[in-house]
Design a protein around this motif. Structure first.
Motif, PDB file in Angstrom:
ATOM      1  N   LEU A  85       0.895  -1.235  -0.073  1.00 62.05           N
ATOM      2  CA  LEU A  85      -0.161   0.022   0.120  1.00 62.05           C
ATOM      3  C   LEU A  85       0.802   1.010   0.083  1.00 62.05           C
ATOM      4  O   LEU A  85       0.402   2.409  -0.650  1.00 62.05           O
ATOM      5  N   VAL A  86       2.137   1.376   0.637  1.00 60.42           N
ATOM      6  CA  VAL A  86       2.942   2.260   0.715  1.00 60.42           C
ATOM      7  C   VAL A  86       3.310   2.505  -0.861  1.00 60.42           C
ATOM      8  O   VAL A  86       3.377   3.717  -1.208  1.00 60.42           O
ATOM      9  N   LEU A  87       3.764   1.569  -1.377  1.00 61.95           N
ATOM     10  CA  LEU A  87       4.195   1.747  -2.842  1.00 61.95           C
ATOM     11  C   LEU A  87       3.017   2.073  -3.756  1.00 61.95           C
ATOM     12  O   LEU A  87       3.310   3.218  -4.745  1.00 61.95           O
ATOM     13  N   ALA A  88       1.814   1.722  -3.545  1.00 69.62           N
ATOM     14  CA  ALA A  88       0.499   2.183  -4.067  1.00 69.62           C
ATOM     15  C   ALA A  88       0.563   3.800  -4.161  1.00 69.62           C
ATOM     16  O   ALA A  88       0.304   4.479  -4.998  1.00 69.62           O
ATOM     17  N   LYS A  89       0.612   4.324  -2.877  1.00 69.38           N
ATOM     18  CA  LYS A  89       0.521   5.657  -2.497  1.00 69.38           C
ATOM     19  C   LYS A  89       1.724   6.467  -3.379  1.00 69.38           C
ATOM     20  O   LYS A  89       1.509   7.587  -3.982  1.00 69.38           O
ATOM     21  N   ARG A  90       2.803   5.791  -3.541  1.00 71.06           N
ATOM     22  CA  ARG A  90       3.743   6.327  -4.250  1.00 71.06           C
ATOM     23  C   ARG A  90       3.221   6.564  -5.727  1.00 71.06           C
ATOM     24  O   ARG A  90       3.768   7.593  -6.636  1.00 71.06           O
ATOM     25  N   TRP A  91       2.659   5.729  -6.406  1.00 72.60           N
ATOM     26  CA  TRP A  91       2.114   5.928  -7.621  1.00 72.60           C
ATOM     27  C   TRP A  91       0.738   6.429  -7.920  1.00 72.60           C
ATOM     28  O   TRP A  91       0.364   6.757  -9.018  1.00 72.60           O
ATOM     29  N   ALA A  92       0.321   6.975  -6.886  1.00 75.59           N
ATOM     30  CA  ALA A  92      -0.976   7.895  -6.885  1.00 75.59           C
ATOM     31  C   ALA A  92      -0.929   9.178  -7.510  1.00 75.59           C
ATOM     32  O   ALA A  92       0.129   9.640  -7.634  1.00 75.59           O
TER      33      ALA A  92
END
Length: 574
Positions: A85-92
């Motif tokens: 989820l942390v990685l997903a936020k970076r791709w937001a």
């Protein structure tokens, strides 16, 4: 090169307009949606084999593990899920990650990197025993697949959103084997309206997804429903009582979920720590009750086919709700649709055991109440009775279930209407919009009246009228009689070249302007301004007694709209 050819082919295929072409695209979205859910299921089975050496029921998996592993595994899975989820936020980016927003208010674009990373997070949570449904990521992946083919074909926004809706319906069908209810899920919950232009393509996508799933090896329905018994006339009242119970308890379940989310957010822990903490709590509970692992499919199927002691059902209900609160509250990605069905089934089963103990000769088995309880609780949680009724009917394929099912669902729907609670944020936003429009309609003009400064008597001279026009940058003067009653207007253009002896009554225009009355609502007054493009309109006591009370300015109406929007949607102003 191959990708370019595929894009060109899709663009050519998308050129024909109209409903027939959209039905073909919907069928393709249904096929891809089913394949996307199969990929997710196979990924889940692969992760289970990597973790414990075999795949299958999560409850059986938990029961076979030593108790220290039961504690550690959900915690470790939560930490890894949090890292994804942390990685997903970076791709937001600016595109909303949720398929519901992409359909209802977005541009139909479902972000690929975020969806894949969030789905990986969901896989980690579910495979390690998190108490959450897998259907959320399945539907998200199916919607993403539909969005991709629509973007390759360069669909306009409206068609792309509809195609994503078809993908979502296909994903729900693949998860629950209920094609009709899946189409109604998207129309009733996501779109908020049932229209054939959108429902027909979603039906096609759902049917195609269902056909695809049935041709897969080892296919079986999620819930294996027993035959539903015939219900006597008097027993229908007991199902109505079950509807009341579901309608009263479902909002409390939603409140608990919201509270759990707030408490975890207040902790200010990083995402991996939050999800790890939630998994740790589930692991500790599973030491005594391994049935809290997973989404509850196997437990519900067991309730439907085997007798259970009420103490065991009550214990599983309480601790399964606790496990779900820890999992969902920590921020884990997944669906709460299936846990909601679980709570409804166990609640209905307990109710059925109670009435069967009191009236054993007059009531059906507890499993019948569990089936209806699933639909009633789902109705109260989602506010979508049609979808819930159709889903259980499709699962049972029994006409005997329809009468108690419809009665319980409609009754369960009533208590939740005014709570302002829903399982889905998109439904809450729509409720807020309805409330805002209702408040706009309820705002009366008596609150917006201002003094009229450009008023003259019927015998006002030309000089007096010209002085008034020079003092105020207006096009009309309001003319009143000796008692202050509105008679009409004098237009500036009508005074050009008029003799000096002219008085107001001689150039009076009686029906030039629409009139506003104090009891008019905001939307009615807006319609009056649509007839006249000026900046103000006169307000009279009534059409029968046109006593001039003042004026209402168009800017005052706009201010009222803005003020109410800020009150109803404070996030829009941030």
């Amino acid at each position: 090169m191959q990708a370019t050819r595929l894009t060109t082919f899709l663009q050519r295929l998308g050129r024909p307009g109209g409903a027939p072409a959209m039905l073909l695209w919907a069928a393709l979205a249904g096929l891809l949606g089913a394949l996307a859910t199969i990929v997710f299921r196979d990924g889940l089975a692969l992760m289970q084999r990597l973790l414990v050496g075999h795949s299958g029921s999560l409850v059986e998996m938990a029961a076979a593990l030593p108790w220290p592993v039961r504690i550690v595994l959900p915690c470790a899975g939560g930490v890894v899920a949090g890292l994804f989820l942390v990685l997903a936020k970076r791709w937001a980016d600016a595109t909303p990650p949720d398929y519901m927003e992409a359909i209802a208010s977005g541009n139909g674009q479902v972000p690929v990197p975020q969806t894949l990373l969030r789905s990986a997070s969901s896989l980690c949570t579910i495979a390690s025993g998190g108490s959450i449904g897998r259907e959320g990521s399945m539907v998200q992946l199916a919607a993403m697949a539909a969005s991709l083919i629509g973007r390759c074909a360069r669909f306009d926004t409206a068609r792309l959103r509809l195609l994503v809706a078809c993908g979502a319906a296909a994903g729900i069908t693949s998860a629950y084997n209920a094609p009709i209810a899946s189409a109604f899920f998207v129309t009733e919950i996501v779109l908020g309206t049932i229209a054939m232009d959108s429902l027909a393509p979603m039906m096609v996508a759902s049917v195609m997804a269902n056909i695809t799933m049935r041709h897969m090896p080892n296919y079986k329905p999620t819930y294996e429903m027993p035959p539903f018994p015939d219900v006597t006339g008097g027993e229908v009242l007991l199902f109505a009582l079950l509807g009341i119970l579901a309608g009263l308890t479902a909002p409390q379940f939603l409140r608990l979920l919201a509270t759990a989310r707030r408490q975890f957010q207040k902790s200010a822990l990083p995402l991996p720590a939050r999800l790890g903490l939630g998994g740790l709590a589930v692991g500790i509970i599973s030491v005594w009750l391994p049935q809290v692992w997973g989404n509850g499919y196997s437990v519900v199927n067991s309730l439907l086919h085997h007798p259970w002691a009420w103490e065991a059902v009550l214990a599983i209900l309480v601790f399964k709700v606790l496990a779900t609160l820890f999992t969902v509250g920590s921020g884990a990605v997944g669906g709460i649709f299936t846990p909601t069905l679980f709570v409804g089934a166990t609640l209905g089963y307990l109710f059925g055991q109670g009435v069967h103990a009191l009236l054993p000769e007059l009531t059906a088995a507890p499993s019948a109440y569990a089936i209806v309880g699933m639909a009633a609780f789902l109705t109260a949680a989602t506010g979508a009775p049609i979808m819930a009724i159709l889903m259980i009917f499709e699962m049972t394929l029994s006409y005997q279930v329809m009468l108690p099912l419809m009665l319980a669902c409609v009754i369960a729907w009533l208590p939740g209407r005014g709570t302002g609670l829903s399982m889905y944020e998109i439904t809450l936003k729509r409720q807020q919009e309805y409330q805002a429009r209702a408040r706009l309609r309820g705002t009366l003009m008596q609150d917006l009246i201002r003094p009229a400064q450009t008023v003259v008597a019927q015998d006002a001279s030309l000089a007096r009228m010209m002085d008034m026009f020079r003092a105020h940058p207006v096009k009309y003067l309001y003319v009143v009689d000796a008692n202050g009653r509105y008679q009409g207007v004098v237009a500036l253009r009508d005074l050009a070249g008029a003799p000096e002896t002219t008085v107001a009554a001689e150039v009076l225009q009686r029906d030039q302007l629409p009139l506003i009355t104090p009891e008019m609502a905001l939307d009615q007054a807006s319609n009056q301004f649509h007839q006249h493009h000026g900046e103000r309109l006169p307000v009279v006591a009534s059409l029968a007694d046109p006593l001039l009370l003042g004026v209402v300015y168009k800017t005052a109406l706009l201010d009222a709209y803005t003020r109410l929007s800020r009150e109803e949607f404070p996030g829009l102003q941030s």
